[in-house]
Design an enzyme around this catalytic site. Structure first.
Site, PDB file in Angstrom:
ATOM      1  N   ASN A  88       0.832  -1.208   0.000  1.00 32.45           N
ATOM      2  CA  ASN A  88       0.000   0.000   0.000  1.00 32.45           C
ATOM      3  C   ASN A  88       0.866   1.256   0.000  1.00 32.45           C
ATOM      4  OD1 ASN A  88      -2.359   1.429  -0.103  1.00 32.45           O
ATOM      5  ND2 ASN A  88      -3.018   0.981   1.986  1.00 32.45           N
ATOM      6  N   HIS A  92      -9.447   3.907   8.431  1.00 32.43           N
ATOM      7  CA  HIS A  92      -9.954   2.602   8.013  1.00 32.43           C
ATOM      8  C   HIS A  92     -11.348   2.335   8.565  1.00 32.43           C
ATOM      9  CE1 HIS A  92      -5.803   1.563   6.769  1.00 32.43           C
ATOM     10  NE2 HIS A  92      -6.398   0.658   6.018  1.00 32.43           N
TER      11      HIS A  92
END
Length: 422
Positions: A273, A309
């Site tokens: 990521n 998140h």
């Protein structure tokens, strides 16, 4: 170019994600419109950055609060978290565009938006189909270069990007195959069963290790495929290397070889990521430099990542563990570097293969360990799994955190005293 990109992206995004409930597109559209108005009405000011940051994060938190369940939710909040980072980054870059170049770092200069983006450009940037659903993150400057045709290996022509794009697609499909073959045999739900809890301790640890590895492959797949899309369009163009060969890694979210071979936790983080990690480093970690404490800045950046998140406790536990693991690993690496005895042992060729195997085994066991709360979300689930393995990850790294300074004192400071005596 912007005229063609934005509508196409919004149509594709709307069809793919919101076909059952298409009205939910108003969430992203509302945030894009209001963010554009904030930048235009407040200008290149700290107030605009602060307002844009608070509004976008607040709206995302509102979405999480009202839509989250105890399972993995594929709802409007999934692409919206990607959009949130894009718009916050745009606010920072627009603010930097009004400052003197001498007051900016070289990195900030390369991202600063000196012009005033139109509403159509902001929409195109927000809804570009290659990065709308799962990323990657890219700047407004990069997007404007893309739509004006500057990102090509042949000036004035379309980029020769089919071959590198297909390579990333094939690599993504390879990891997709691995995930589809193995994941049915390694379900998250098995971690919560009595059968798992009654298995031998070593079995529970091995299962968690393999489960964590296979679980990460679904993210690897998404990022490799979307990277291929960006390469095909030209957004992945990144100039030429020292040998004059074209680089297509501007939108790379994965360093696959490093991901598969590194025995270090920091190596995995650096390979996984990438664009999101770079975004957090650029706009959160480095912007907190005024605090004068690297550990505090890193902790704040990881806290931001956790709430970005979602609101589940599992995210906070996962990223707090990451903070602990990285801190301990860096202390251990410094100890090996500074200790003549440990440096000599690690440099013996015959010992390097078994040391690598041991380090890699520890690495992947404790990569799967923080993934448990990340994937199970709620405290009652991840706590049950951690109790079944006796909190081995917490105990291992907390023990090292307190023991390493004493080990360093024994192996390193003695050397310093000897040098001083001579």
């Amino acid at each position: 170019m912007c005229t063609g990109t934005a509508p196409a992206a919004s149509i594709i995004a709307g069809t793919y994600l919101w076909e059952p409930t298409g009205s939910q597109v108003y969430h992203s559209l509302l945030c894009v419109v209001l963010h554009f108005l904030i930048l235009r009405l407040m200008g290149r000011t700290v107030t605009a950055v602060f307002t844009g940051f608070c509004f976008q994060m607040g709206y995302l938190m509102f979405g999480y609060y009202h839509t989250s369940t105890d399972n993995y939710d594929i709802k409007w909040t999934m692409p919206h978290c990607v959009l949130t980072l894009k718009l916050i980054g745009l606010a920072f870059d627009f603010y930097d565009g009004g400052k003197a170049k001498t007051s900016l770092t070289p990195e900030q200069q390369s991202y600063a938006v000196t012009g005033v983006p139109t509403f159509l450009e902001v929409c195109g940037f927000s809804y570009y189909f290659g990065g709308f659903l799962v990323g990657p993150q890219f700047s407004m400057c990069k997007y404007l270069q893309f739509v004006t045709g500057e990102l090509t290996d042949v000036e004035g022509q379309r980029p020769n990007s089919i071959q590198p794009a297909v390579k990333r697609l094939c690599l993504g499909l390879f990891f997709l195959t691995l995930h589809m073959v193995f994941s049915p045999h390694l379900p998250d739900s098995y971690l919560l069963t009595e059968e798992y809890a009654n298995q031998p301790f070593w079995y529970r640890c091995v299962y968690m290790t393999i489960w964590g590895k296979v679980t990460l492959y679904k993210y690897v797949t998404c990022w490799l495929v979307t990277e291929g899309v960006c390469i095909l369009c030209g957004l992945g163009y990144n100039g030429k290397d020292e040998k004059g060969e074209t680089r297509w890694d501007a939108c790379a979210n994965m360093k696959v070889w490093l991901f598969e071979t590194t025995p270090l936790f920091t190596g995995t983080i650096a390979s996984f990521n990438i664009n999101t990690n770079d975004w957090v480093a650029r706009y959160i970690f480095k912007r907190l430099r005024f605090l004068g404490n690297k550990a505090v800045s890193q902790g704040a950046a990881l806290f931001f990542l956790a709430i970005w998140h979602g609101l589940h406790s599992g995210y906070l536990v996962c990223f707090s563990l990451e903070f602990l693991i990285v801190m301990v690993e860096r202390q251990a690496m410094e100890l090996v570097r500074d200790s003549p005895v440990l440096s000599h042992i690690c440099s013996i060729p015959l010992l390097q293969p078994p040391l690598y195997v041991a380090q890699q085994s520890i690495h992947w066991l404790f990569m799967g360990y923080p993934l448990v709360p990340f994937c199970l979300f709620t405290w009652d689930k991840w706590l049950k799994v951690y109790m079944s393995v006796y909190f081995i990850g917490h105990l291992f790294f907390l023990l090292l955190l307190f023991a390493l300074p004493y080990v360093r004192k024994a192996l390193v400071q003695r050397k310093d005293k000897l040098e001083k005596s001579h």
